[in-house]
Design a protein around this motif. Structure first.
Motif, PDB file in Angstrom:
ATOM      1  N   UNK B  14      56.013  46.945  46.188  1.00 59.63           N
ATOM      2  CA  UNK B  14      57.519  46.435  46.582  1.00 59.63           C
ATOM      3  C   UNK B  14      57.200  45.912  48.127  1.00 59.63           C
ATOM      4  N   UNK B  15      56.222  46.341  48.597  1.00 60.79           N
ATOM      5  CA  UNK B  15      56.232  45.849  49.880  1.00 60.79           C
ATOM      6  C   UNK B  15      55.072  45.157  50.421  1.00 60.79           C
ATOM      7  N   UNK B  18      55.228  41.012  51.801  1.00 59.94           N
ATOM      8  CA  UNK B  18      55.858  40.978  53.166  1.00 59.94           C
ATOM      9  C   UNK B  18      55.140  41.638  54.231  1.00 59.94           C
ATOM     10  N   UNK B  19      54.219  42.506  53.673  1.00 56.04           N
ATOM     11  CA  UNK B  19      53.154  43.014  54.397  1.00 56.04           C
ATOM     12  C   UNK B  19      52.280  41.804  54.968  1.00 56.04           C
ATOM     13  N   UNK B  21      52.947  38.922  54.822  1.00 54.51           N
ATOM     14  CA  UNK B  21      53.508  37.945  55.386  1.00 54.51           C
ATOM     15  C   UNK B  21      53.510  38.245  57.210  1.00 54.51           C
ATOM     16  N   UNK B  25      52.079  36.340  60.287  1.00 60.20           N
ATOM     17  CA  UNK B  25      52.981  36.087  61.287  1.00 60.20           C
ATOM     18  C   UNK B  25      52.479  36.435  62.737  1.00 60.20           C
ATOM     19  N   UNK B  91      60.051  40.315  45.578  1.00 63.65           N
ATOM     20  CA  UNK B  91      59.461  40.389  46.893  1.00 63.65           C
ATOM     21  C   UNK B  91      58.438  39.496  47.323  1.00 63.65           C
ATOM     22  N   UNK B  94      59.345  35.988  47.152  1.00 65.08           N
ATOM     23  CA  UNK B  94      60.156  35.761  48.379  1.00 65.08           C
ATOM     24  C   UNK B  94      59.185  35.545  49.572  1.00 65.08           C
TER      25      UNK B  94
END
Lengths: 838, 113
Positions: B14-15, B18-19, B21, B25, B91, B94
């Motif tokens: 679930x992470x 975005x990890x 991402x 970043x 996620x 997203x």
């Protein structure tokens, strides 16, 4: 393996009460129970909220009229600095911690949190730290550099008194409480649930708190590091933020906002968690978009860490970086909107009934959406450059924080008050209190949008009457007093409900979560027996479950040897895994917190020898904590009721303490990563580089690397030998010897450093080596603890937790220490690379 | 006690998006700062940033596709906790959208001004 006898409900209640109750009188100070500590956190938070509110009123009196002489600039600086500090650090964070501590075990079907003594330690740290900060006002030395303490204003030359030191030390003290709560919450949610409650069956409030606690774990360390570095600069002259000696004031802003922006969502998410729990109850249907909401809060958590620079749009950052942060700032509105639409859809598809909590929820929708929209406006760089540091930002942040946290918390208080008091609410005063708060808030802060757009900057203590701000400020002040009257009425209302509310029937709201499947007020043990969960835990029938659990028909419906027991489960599936034995009430958390507080006070008054002695005393007090836990013999699986058996937590690999160490090291690694970032940031960006003298720690630093590694490997060998029931004692002594050797080599490396006050390069080198030194020193404490516990018979092949936890620490110390030393050794090369360019 | 039907590390799914991402970043921000500090020619810096952005988009697309497949597999195998896989897929998608939107300025915004 023997089954425990089934007791009658009354006998079971009495036996559980004997095992779990906190004693009367002075013994109340030894409380470790989550219900008591949750209430204490919330009560203390409200006291600090009242203090922050009084400060706000004084601010509004000063600004009500132009050229006001009510207070001078020195006092005014303290007023607004303390208002922000108190509200952010002493009200919002502890309030959410208190609510989580009170509710989580009850919602998850556990009897308490994973580390009750840690909860108590966190509470006392919060109370002592908060008291130090607030008491400074009485002596006229309160922090006065703004709640975000920007350097160079907060640096020694421009703030020479102890005002800034009080903030740096006092708030760091309070942050220890926040981090301990974060670890407590994460481990409790992951490990202490009712059997069958897989992660995807958890109530949304637990998901919100899990994400919030992870955000605290990653968000607080950068600020703690920043505070340590700034205090080192103020107290000892290490120039991390002094641009004349290779430091950079902007490094403080980066470290502060790396914490500060996620902090907004750390505050908002628990409020949103309360809304996601309350709205379905009043809509009389399940929440719409359970999975989408979880995905949204995970997205929000990550995105919130990617927009810290949006507080720094005007400091001179390249357009490309501005564009990254602007885009991320706008993006974060989307997962927020997902939640808002899910709540609206829940209300639209349900049969809403109205009560006082719903009034505050309606207030939340209006206020928070306005705050969110002005947030998107501020995310746009051109607008932000116009509105930056103006009252528009003050209006925005109050709409977001009061809308996103205070209104939901007030709804939550009215919703769970009957749970806490055991009395039904009488709402005669509640409604007018709401309208005063709602109207007063909007009158106060909506006007500030306009004063901001008319050019009124933040933090000015007065203004001339020629700028056209007079009437708007006057209305804001009138609104502020209406708001205060609303909160006063709210306080009266709460007191009256405690005193005169009718006795409450269980689950009067007809909620569907486990927290209502117990007596109200809750007993010290929460559940007489623990449930099995076979569906989503926000779709239960507490009215059916409560008598079943109260009569002891669930898990652990008995008391074994007067122990405080609850169940541990598999992280993901919620499968029953082990029995957790919790510690009894003890004064140790209070003693440790008092000793920690004395370290803070000794540093505040610059009595550093005393600070060192008190640090050692604090470490020794923690060794006493450890000496009272664990078992001296192997038990194997024991009965847990319902014909099932599980081993005690001392005999399983993935028990709560091991997970706690993992998360403590995660926070620690974040702090270390921030230190590495700071070192490289100064090298790359700061003025006055290259330094005249290059730090070269030499052979002692090199030698520290294999010594740290050898300590970690030796402890791992000891752990393996223990697992095979072989002798491991000599290896523990060897580990301790290697830890002491690492301390010696690192001390020698530090001693050979150039003067760390001369340039930020030498200061960062000293900080990196000092970080390794501290970890070697704590390694010594772990080594002594392991030896003492081995001699006391607490370690066996099955009961190896002490060794595995110490091993985790040593592994981390070796890795982080090596990275730090290599970076120090690489700095001359890096500085050489930049010499031709800068 | 029965077998664990879903491994504990399933929570990491679930992470995951975005990890990736977050790593991209930080990498883009750091490369931008390094390029400006070392006065890289604009074309070189732009090129490096675009390559990084495309790599991040590619990695994120891969993660998103894998997460959606993982979710479908979880449903097909009738695992007791397919919701985690569903949340992971949501996620990741997203995170892919966030990557495309937040890193797009690499193609056009002034690098060091």
């Amino acid at each position: 393996m023997t089954e425990q006898p089934q007791l009658s409900p009354i006998r079971l209640h009495k036996a559980l009460e004997r095992a779990w109750a906190t004693g009367p009188g002075w013994h109340r100070l030894a409380a470790v129970n989550h219900t008591i500590l949750g209430k204490r956190f919330m009560l203390a938070a409200f006291v600090f909220f009242a203090i922050g509110g009084v400060l706000a009123m004084l601010i509004r009196v000063q600004l009500a009229t132009p050229d006001s002489a009510f207070v001078g600039p020195e006092i005014y600086n303290q007023l607004f600095s303390m208002h922000g500090t108190v509200m952010m650090f002493l009200f919002a964070i502890p309030m959410l911690e208190g609510l989580a501590i009170y509710l989580l075990p009850k919602m998850l079907g556990a009897r308490d949190l994973a580390f009750p003594r840690l909860s108590a330690y966190g509470f006392w740290c919060y109370l002592f730290g908060g008291t130090i900060v607030v008491a400074s006002m009485l002596f006229g030395v309160a922090p006065d550099s703004g709640w975000f303490m920007y350097t160079p204003l907060s640096s020694q030359p421009y703030s020479p008194g102890i005002n800034s030191d009080i903030w740096l030390l006092g708030i760091t003290f309070v942050e220890i409480s926040a981090l301990s709560a974060a670890v407590e919450i994460i481990v409790s949610i992951l490990k202490l649930r009712a059997p069958g409650m897989s992660l995807d069956r958890m109530p949304l409030f637990a998901w919100y708190m899990l994400v919030t606690a992870f955000m605290m774990l990653f968000g607080f360390p950068p600020l703690i590091l920043g505070s340590i570095l700034l205090e080192l600069e103020r107290a000892f002259g290490l120039p991390f933020f002094d641009p004349t000696r290779g430091g950079d004031p902007l490094l403080w802003q980066h470290l502060f906002w790396l914490f500060g922006h996620p902090e907004v969502y750390i505050i908002f998410l628990p409020g949103a968690g309360a809304l996601s729990t309350i709205i379905p109850v009043f809509a009389q249907r399940q929440i719409v978009g359970y999975h989408a909401i979880i995905a949204a809060i995970i997205a929000l958590a990550f995105l919130s860490f990617g927009l810290w620079v949006h507080h720094m749009f005007t400091v001179g950052i390249p357009h490309l970086a501005l564009a990254f942060f602007s885009a991320a700032s706008a993006l974060v509105a989307i997962p927020t909107a997902v939640q808002i639409f899910a709540w609206l859809a829940t209300l639209a598809h349900g049969k809403p009934r109205f009560d006082v909590p719903m009034l505050y929820i309606a207030g939340f929708f209006l206020v928070f959406v306005i705050g969110g929209l002005t947030g998107v406006m501020l995310a746009m760089v051109p607008f932000d450059q116009q509105a930056h540091d103006s009252y528009f930002v003050v209006a925005h942040l109050h709409y977001v924080l009061v809308g996103g946290f205070v209104f939901p918390m007030l709804a939550a208080i009215y919703f769970w008050l009957p749970h806490i008091t055991g009395r039904e609410s009488v709402h005669r005063i509640s409604v007018p209190a709401f309208w005063l708060i709602f109207m007063g808030f909007n009158l106060t802060f909506f006007m500030m949008h306009l004063t901001g757009l008319m050019g009124m900057p933040r933090r000015i203590y007065t203004y001339p009457s020629t700028f056209g701000w007079d009437w708007l400020n006057f209305l804001s002040s009138v609104g502020g007093f209406i708001l205060s009257m609303g909160f006063a009425l709210f306080a009266v209302d709460i007191v009256l409900q405690f005193r005169f509310g009718r006795r409450f029937s269980r689950n009067g709201w007809r909620a569907s979560t486990l927290d209502w499947a117990m007596p109200t007020r809750p007993t010290s043990y929460a559940f007489a027996s623990l449930p099995t969960i076979d569906r989503r835990a926000d779709a239960l029938d507490p009215d059916r479950l409560a008598p079943y659990l109260a009569s002891g028909h669930g898990y652990l419906g008995f008391v074994r040897e007067n122990r405080m027991e609850t169940l541990g489960v598999d992280v993901t599936t919620g499968r029953l895994e082990h029995v957790v034995v919790l510690p009894k009430p003890t004064f140790l958390p209070l003693i440790s917190a008092a000793l920690t507080g004395s370290v803070v006070l000794a540093m505040l008054f610059k009595i550093y020898p005393l600070a060192i002695v008190m640090t050692l005393a604090t470490a020794a007090s923690f060794l006493f904590w450890s000496s009272r836990t664990g078992a001296r013999d192997d038990q194997g699986p024991i009965a847990v009721g319902l014909g099932e058996y599980a081993p005690p937590d001392t005999e399983v690999e993935g028990a709560a303490p091991w997970w706690a160490m993992v998360f403590i090291l995660t926070a620690n690694a974040t702090l270390f990563a921030s230190l590495v970032f700071g070192t490289l940031y100064l090298w790359l960006i700061a003025p006055a580089w290259p330094p005249s003298e290059i730090a070269s720690p030499g052979p002692w630093a090199w030698l520290s690397i294999p010594v740290l590694a050898a300590a970690a490997v030796t402890l791992r060998l000891a752990t393996k030998h223990n697992a095979r029931s072989r002798t491991f004692g000599p290896m523990l002594f060897a580990t301790l010897g290697l830890d002491l050797l690492a301390l010696t080599t690192l001390t020698a490396a530090l001693a050979l450093q150039p003067d760390p006050t001369a340039h930020a390069h030498a200061a960062t080198a000293a900080a990196l080596l000092g970080y390794g030194w501290i970890h070697a020193a704590i390694g010594v404490v772990f080594g002594i603890n392991a030896i003492l516990r081995a001699r006391g018979g607490y370690i066996s092949a099955r009961r190896s937790q002490t060794l595995r936890i110490a091993s985790l620490w040593h592994d981390y110390a070796a890795i982080a220490g090596t990275i730090g030393i290599v970076l120090v050794l690489a700095m001359p090369l890096l500085i050489g690379m930049l010499e031709g360019v800068r | 006690m029965e077998q664990t039907p879903v491994p504990p590390h399933a929570i990491l799914v679930i992470a995951l998006g975005f990890t990736v991402w977050s790593v991209a970043f930080v990498a883009l921000y750091a490369i931008n700062a390094i390029g400006c500090a070392f006065a890289w020619p604009t074309a070189v810096q732009r090129g490096v940033l675009i390559v990084l952005t495309l790599a991040a988009c590619g990695a994120m697309a891969g993660v998103a596709a894998w997460s959606v497949r993982h979710w479908r597999r979880a449903i097909a195998k009738a695992q007791p906790a397919p919701s985690l896989a569903k949340i992971g897929a949501l996620t990741s998608v997203a995170a892919l959208a966030s990557t495309l939107f937040a890193f797009a300025p690499s193609f056009f915004a002034s690098t060091c001004v």
